[in-house]
Design a protein around this motif. Structure first.
Motif, PDB file in Angstrom:
ATOM      1  N   LEU A  15      46.460  39.349  32.213  1.00 15.74           N
ATOM      2  CA  LEU A  15      47.363  40.149  32.395  1.00 15.74           C
ATOM      3  C   LEU A  15      48.940  39.666  32.842  1.00 15.74           C
ATOM      4  O   LEU A  15      49.742  40.370  32.497  1.00 15.74           O
ATOM      5  N   LEU A  16      48.798  38.647  33.843  1.00 18.30           N
ATOM      6  CA  LEU A  16      50.026  37.966  34.215  1.00 18.30           C
ATOM      7  C   LEU A  16      50.909  37.388  33.163  1.00 18.30           C
ATOM      8  O   LEU A  16      52.128  37.861  32.903  1.00 18.30           O
ATOM      9  N   PHE A  17      50.053  36.806  32.081  1.00 17.53           N
ATOM     10  CA  PHE A  17      50.787  36.295  30.745  1.00 17.53           C
ATOM     11  C   PHE A  17      51.580  37.187  29.943  1.00 17.53           C
ATOM     12  O   PHE A  17      52.533  37.095  29.575  1.00 17.53           O
ATOM     13  N   LEU A  18      50.681  38.333  29.682  1.00 15.00           N
ATOM     14  CA  LEU A  18      51.198  39.458  28.978  1.00 15.00           C
ATOM     15  C   LEU A  18      52.206  40.261  29.680  1.00 15.00           C
ATOM     16  O   LEU A  18      53.184  40.605  28.940  1.00 15.00           O
ATOM     17  N   LEU A  19      52.186  40.198  31.103  1.00 18.55           N
ATOM     18  CA  LEU A  19      53.084  40.993  31.877  1.00 18.55           C
ATOM     19  C   LEU A  19      54.460  40.417  31.598  1.00 18.55           C
ATOM     20  O   LEU A  19      55.723  41.101  31.570  1.00 18.55           O
ATOM     21  N   VAL A 198      55.083  38.268  40.864  1.00 21.60           N
ATOM     22  CA  VAL A 198      54.969  38.983  42.166  1.00 21.60           C
ATOM     23  C   VAL A 198      53.799  40.228  42.068  1.00 21.60           C
ATOM     24  O   VAL A 198      53.413  40.814  43.140  1.00 21.60           O
ATOM     25  N   ALA A 199      53.406  40.705  40.955  1.00 24.00           N
ATOM     26  CA  ALA A 199      52.492  41.882  40.642  1.00 24.00           C
ATOM     27  C   ALA A 199      51.164  41.203  41.665  1.00 24.00           C
ATOM     28  O   ALA A 199      50.325  42.054  41.986  1.00 24.00           O
ATOM     29  N   LEU A 200      51.023  40.004  41.610  1.00 21.40           N
ATOM     30  CA  LEU A 200      49.920  39.202  42.588  1.00 21.40           C
ATOM     31  C   LEU A 200      49.911  39.954  43.818  1.00 21.40           C
ATOM     32  O   LEU A 200      48.782  40.063  44.445  1.00 21.40           O
ATOM     33  N   ALA A 201      51.030  40.246  44.350  1.00 24.98           N
ATOM     34  CA  ALA A 201      50.907  40.860  45.731  1.00 24.98           C
ATOM     35  C   ALA A 201      50.302  42.151  45.939  1.00 24.98           C
ATOM     36  O   ALA A 201      49.781  42.308  46.949  1.00 24.98           O
ATOM     37  N   ILE A 202      50.082  42.782  44.867  1.00 26.23           N
ATOM     38  CA  ILE A 202      48.899  43.970  44.827  1.00 26.23           C
ATOM     39  C   ILE A 202      47.732  43.823  44.284  1.00 26.23           C
ATOM     40  O   ILE A 202      46.519  44.069  44.871  1.00 26.23           O
ATOM     41  N   LEU A 289      50.300  49.789  38.908  1.00 25.51           N
ATOM     42  CA  LEU A 289      50.912  49.189  40.209  1.00 25.51           C
ATOM     43  C   LEU A 289      51.731  50.330  40.721  1.00 25.51           C
ATOM     44  O   LEU A 289      51.759  50.505  41.766  1.00 25.51           O
ATOM     45  N   VAL A 290      52.538  51.183  40.203  1.00 22.29           N
ATOM     46  CA  VAL A 290      53.278  52.020  40.514  1.00 22.29           C
ATOM     47  C   VAL A 290      52.284  53.282  41.289  1.00 22.29           C
ATOM     48  O   VAL A 290      52.751  53.596  42.534  1.00 22.29           O
ATOM     49  N   CYS A 291      51.231  53.609  40.620  1.00 20.70           N
ATOM     50  CA  CYS A 291      50.516  54.751  41.072  1.00 20.70           C
ATOM     51  C   CYS A 291      49.905  54.215  42.418  1.00 20.70           C
ATOM     52  O   CYS A 291      49.762  54.743  43.467  1.00 20.70           O
ATOM     53  N   PHE A 292      49.354  52.794  42.440  1.00 22.63           N
ATOM     54  CA  PHE A 292      48.368  52.350  43.430  1.00 22.63           C
ATOM     55  C   PHE A 292      49.296  51.848  44.674  1.00 22.63           C
ATOM     56  O   PHE A 292      48.891  52.182  45.696  1.00 22.63           O
ATOM     57  N   THR A 293      50.396  51.315  44.375  1.00 22.16           N
ATOM     58  CA  THR A 293      51.351  51.217  45.602  1.00 22.16           C
ATOM     59  C   THR A 293      51.671  52.352  46.109  1.00 22.16           C
ATOM     60  O   THR A 293      51.800  52.437  47.269  1.00 22.16           O
ATOM     61  N   THR A 294      52.074  53.509  45.593  1.00 22.21           N
ATOM     62  CA  THR A 294      52.620  54.685  46.047  1.00 22.21           C
ATOM     63  C   THR A 294      51.419  55.425  46.882  1.00 22.21           C
ATOM     64  O   THR A 294      51.638  55.716  47.973  1.00 22.21           O
ATOM     65  N   ALA A 295      50.239  55.097  46.537  1.00 19.01           N
ATOM     66  CA  ALA A 295      48.981  55.568  47.231  1.00 19.01           C
ATOM     67  C   ALA A 295      48.720  54.968  48.487  1.00 19.01           C
ATOM     68  O   ALA A 295      48.461  55.478  49.385  1.00 19.01           O
ATOM     69  N   GLN A 296      49.060  53.408  48.426  1.00 16.06           N
ATOM     70  CA  GLN A 296      48.940  52.559  49.761  1.00 16.06           C
ATOM     71  C   GLN A 296      49.915  53.046  50.707  1.00 16.06           C
ATOM     72  O   GLN A 296      49.907  53.273  51.871  1.00 16.06           O
TER      73      GLN A 296
END
Length: 364
Positions: A15-19, A198-202, A289-296
């Motif tokens: 996921l990170l490679f493609l990101l 930094v997406a790893l932070a989530i 990440l947008v949706c999950f972080t918003t929910a948190q």
């Protein structure tokens, strides 16, 4: 709220490679060549430091706050009110990144395939795909990445391999013309792409073996550095630094340049396939990440109610935020790096320093 889905270290690495690679493969050679000329490939290597620094910081925070995401331990470190504000800022960060990617997707297709088609149509299609993937969850997105990654890497290897015999190494001379400063200046933009790790932070709390993530993360960054520097080096050696710096999509023109006998030509079709497959995964991950972080941040019990309101915001912003592709390219090269690096390196480093000073979280 914690997502109960679990990912392996290998899935996270994919996921990170493609990101990181999905967008940088097209934009980085031109942007870095515009600033560092024939030394742009060195700038691509130097820029990877941002990725390693971000990985190290997020790993340290993950050790101190296992099973907690950045919005959660930010509240522990900074207090609820300020923590919510920082968490909300990361929602904006992931949202802006995805809006930029969506606009890159629509501009690329309108510039290369269907110039008469309104870009909003392509934006709507990719956003609906991302919404559906976010609804299915991160495990489904990771399985998609396992299928897409080999195709993406194979396409990349084919293009670079066929272009390599046409390299003219004198186009890379004089070596280090202008000294080190052009390399440092040219590395700022790709550094903001490397920092997307930094997406790893989530995602880190969702890894079933978090102790593997350091090694997997380093291997991911090494792979990205190799392919991105090879992409830039070969493009420079074939097209030259000045032409590369003038083009928005130099890798696409590199593919058009390739001819293998009389039977293998028009390789840009492979580039379009390569980019679309990678960009779909990148949009899916960022949308999640947008949706999950918003929910948190909002303390919601589930992130799925956020999915469809986010779709409208992303379509409208991707359509009207920039007037044309040169304006988008200028924003990516001049305005985005300081904003991106603030969230990718700056704020995580501040959080780690606060955690150390206040003695918060487990030290191991």
């Amino acid at each position: 709220m914690i997502d109960t889905e679990k990912l392996s270290g290998t899935q996270i690495a994919m996921l990170l490679f493609l990101l990181i690679m999905a967008t940088s493969v097209l934009f980085v050679p031109g942007i870095t060549a515009d600033r560092a000329k024939q030394s742009a490939w060195i700038a691509s290597v130097f820029a990877s430091l941002a990725g390693y620094i971000s990985l190290w910081i997020i790993s340290k925070l993950g050790q101190r706050f296992p099973q907690q995401t950045l919005p959660q331990y930010t509240e522990i470190l900074l207090g609820k009110a300020l923590g919510k504000m920082v968490g909300g800022a990361y929602v904006i960060y992931f949202l802006v990144v995805n809006i930029l990617v969506i606009r890159e997707f629509s501009d690329f297709l309108t510039n290369t395939l269907m110039p008469a088609t309104p870009g909003v149509l392509f934006s709507t299609i990719i956003v609906l795909i991302g919404a559906n993937a976010a609804f299915k969850g991160i495990e489904v997105i990771a399985r998609m990445a396992q299928f897409v990654l080999p195709l993406f890497v194979f396409s990349l290897i084919v293009i670079l391999g066929l272009a390599a015999p046409s390299m003219e190494l004198e186009k890379l001379q004089p070596f280090l013309e202008g000294g080190v400063s052009p390399i440092i200046i040219g590395s700022v933009v790709p550094a903001s792409w490397y920092g997307e790790i930094v997406a790893l932070a989530i995602l880190l709390p969702m890894v079933n073996k978090p102790q593997e993530i350091k090694l997997k993360g380093v291997l991911t960054l090494l792979a990205v550095t190799f392919f991105l520097s090879a992409d830039t080096l070969i493009t420079l050696a074939v097209l030259g630094p000045y032409l590369t710096g003038d083009l928005v999509f130099p890798f696409l023109y590199l593919a058009k340049f390739i001819e293998f006998g009389n039977f293998l030509q028009r390789m840009e079709t492979l580039i379009i396939f390569l980019w679309i497959t990678g960009i779909v995964i990148k949009v899916d991950v960022l949308y999640y990440l947008v949706c999950f972080t918003t929910a948190q941040v909002l303390s919601l019990k589930a992130y799925k109610p956020v999915i469809y309101p986010a779709a409208l915001i992303q379509i409208l912003a991707a359509t009207f935020l920039f007037r044309n592709t040169p304006e988008l390219s200028k924003f990516l090269s001049e305005n985005w790096p300081p904003f991106g690096l603030l969230f990718e390196v700056g704020l995580p480093l501040i959080l780690l320093v606060v955690a150390i000073i206040r003695g918060k979280g487990a030290k191991k």
